[in-house]
Design an enzyme around this catalytic site. Structure first.
Site, short mmCIF file in Angstrom:
data_model
loop_
_atom_site.label_atom_id
_atom_site.label_comp_id
_atom_site.label_asym_id
_atom_site.label_seq_id
_atom_site.Cartn_x
_atom_site.Cartn_y
_atom_site.Cartn_z
N SER A 70 -89.55 -24.00 -43.51
CA SER A 70 -89.70 -25.03 -44.54
C SER A 70 -89.65 -24.49 -45.96
CB SER A 70 -91.00 -25.80 -44.33
OG SER A 70 -92.12 -24.98 -44.58
N LYS A 114 -96.66 -24.52 -49.29
CA LYS A 114 -95.65 -25.38 -49.92
C LYS A 114 -95.65 -25.12 -51.43
CE LYS A 114 -94.92 -27.69 -46.01
NZ LYS A 114 -93.69 -27.53 -45.22
#
Length: 214
Positions: A70, A114
């Site tokens: 990701s 993230k």
């Protein structure tokens, strides 16, 4: 002859050697103390090293292992990143836009990594594959591919509440992030650290070596 013998001076006999006093035998406690001292003299540095490493990697730095793609290609899969804990623990707990953060997801029950995109009070929306913050296109030079950021539903917009942030992965077409969570906002109190350096040594990764990422 006898007079000569009588006139001779007798040589002094050698003094007998003085016996050295015996050292008192050490008791079991004293022997134990000496053994401990010798042990610490020989291996004490190991204990010091372990303690220093625990302090560094529990209270100051955190290590993270990237298990998904990701955050490609900033953080390649199977790479290890070093993150800085004290920047949020002792300083301003609110991260800056663009920070790569390690945080706890209450929704997923996992610790994830993230990038911070939206800050409290800002509205994050999407248009033609771009991210807009308060209606202005966000310049994201760190992305491997530009113009592929789409929400779950066309027209989705997110206004970030106080004390929270909006997070996205760098691999926008393969990232489960704020666009898709039931609760798209992560409380600042859930942020554990900010990523500083990534170490990528896995064969076949998008890049190999050591890079600063934050």
């Amino acid at each position: 002859m006898s007079e000569e013998k009588d006139g001779r001076q007798e040589l002094p006999q050698k003094a007998e050697k003085l016996e050295k006093p015996e050292k008192p035998e050490k008791g079991p406690n004293e022997r134990g103390k000496m053994t401990f001292r010798r042990f610490m003299r020989s291996y004490g540095y190991l204990f010091t090293t372990v303690i220093v490493m625990l302090v560094l990697f529990r209270g100051i730095f955190l290590l993270g292992f990237v298990t998904s793609g990701s955050m490609e290609s900033t953080l390649p899969t199977h790479s290890v990143f070093l993150s800085w804990h004290l920047s949020y623990a002792l300083g301003d707990p609110m991260p800056e836009r663009g920070d790569i953060v390690l945080f706890d997801s209450d929704e997923l029950g996992q610790t994830l990594v993230k990038r911070v995109v939206g800050l409290p009070g800002e509205t994050v929306s999407f248009r033609d594959g771009q991210v807009l913050v308060n209606g202005s296109a966000l310049e994201e030079t760190y992305l491997p591919v530009q113009g592929i950021t789409y929400p779950q539903n066309e027209g989705d917009g997110f206004t970030v509440p106080d004390g929270c942030v909006f997070l996205l992965g760098d691999h926008r077409d393969n990232s489960l992030d704020s666009r898709f969570w039931q609760d798209p906002f992560i409380p600042v109190t859930n942020i554990r650290a900010r990523a500083l350096v990534d170490i990528s040594l896995w064969p076949g990764n998008t890049w190999l070596g050591v890079r600063r990422v934050g």
